[in-house]
Write an enzyme that holds these catalytic residues in place. Structure first.
Site, PDB file in Angstrom:
ATOM      1  N   PRO A   1      46.434  36.391  48.461  1.00 10.70           N
ATOM      2  CA  PRO A   1      46.205  37.616  47.695  1.00 10.70           C
ATOM      3  C   PRO A   1      44.873  37.717  46.950  1.00 10.70           C
ATOM      4  O   PRO A   1      44.826  37.754  45.711  1.00 10.70           O
ATOM      5  CB  PRO A   1      47.383  37.625  46.729  1.00 10.70           C
ATOM      6  CG  PRO A   1      47.671  36.178  46.496  1.00 10.70           C
ATOM      7  CD  PRO A   1      47.412  35.512  47.815  1.00 10.70           C
ATOM      8  N   CYS A   2      43.789  37.831  47.694  1.00  7.52           N
ATOM      9  CA  CYS A   2      42.480  37.988  47.063  1.00  7.52           C
ATOM     10  C   CYS A   2      42.368  39.326  46.335  1.00  7.52           C
ATOM     11  O   CYS A   2      41.523  39.473  45.452  1.00  7.52           O
ATOM     12  CB  CYS A   2      41.366  37.831  48.089  1.00  7.52           C
ATOM     13  SG  CYS A   2      41.487  38.931  49.502  1.00  7.52           S
TER      14      CYS A   2
END
Length: 156
Positions: free
Chosen positions: A119-120
C-alpha cells in the site's frame, strides 16, 4: 510468467506472477481486453475484487517483487501500514532507521510494483498533502477515501 488484465473501479489492472508469487500489479486507463484468469493468479484476482467491494482489508498473497535490497525493505515497511491509516515519508524513513533517507524512501515507494497490495498509496506528505503516486493522484485519493473509516453517510 503469467498475466491477466482485470477491470477495477480505477481502470484496468494487469496482474503478473507465477508459482513463486506476484511480481507486479499495475493500472492504467487504457482499455484492454479482459483475459482468462490463469490458475496461479486466481487468488490475487479474487482478493483484489474483495478489496474493491469493501470486504477485504488485508491481502494474503505470496509476493515476489523485483528490486534492490533497499527497495524491498521499503516495500516491506509499507506492508505494516494498517488499512485506513496513513504515514508520512518522514515517518516511513524513521521506521527504516534513517531520517535522512527520506528521498531514497520516496523513490523506492514510487518504484513499488505491487499497486494496492503493497500500500504505497498510504504514504503522504508531512503536511498531510497527497503527493506522489505512480498511478496518479486521483487514484491515490480514491484509494484513501475507499479505506477511510469515516465514510460520508447518506442522510436519506
Amino acid at each position: 510468467m503469467e498475466s491477466v488484465v482485470v477491470h477495477t473501479p480505477l481502470g484496468f489492472a494487469e496482474i503478473t506472477g507465477d508459482e513463486n508469487g506476484l511480481v507486479s500489479i499495475t493500472v492504467s486507463d487504457m482499455e484492454r481486453p479482459l483475459d482468462i484468469i490463469p490458475e496461479v493468479l486466481e487468488d490475487a484476482v479474487h482478493q483484489l475484487k474483495e478489496y474493491f467491494e469493501g470486504i477485504r482489508k488485508t491481502f494474503d498473497l505470496t509476493l515476489n517483487p523485483q528490486g534492490t535490497d533497499f527497495q524491498k525493505r521499503v516495500w516491506e515497511a509499507l506492508l505494516t501500514i494498517p488499512f485506513g491509516k496513513t504515514v508520512s515519508y518522514l515517518e516511513l524513513s524513521k521506521r527504516l532507521g534513517d531520517v535522512k533517507a527520506i528521498r531514497a524512501v520516496a523513490a523506492a515507494n514510487g518504484k513499488n510494483p505491487l499497486w494496492i497490495v503493497v500500500p504505497c498509496h498510504r504514504v503522504i506528505g508531512s503536511n498531510g498533502d497527497l503527493v506522489g503516486y505512480a498511478g496518479g493522484l486521483h487514484r491515490k485519493k480514491w484509494l484513501l477515501e475507499h479505506e477511510s473509516p469515516s465514510k460520508q453517510q447518506t442522510l436519506f
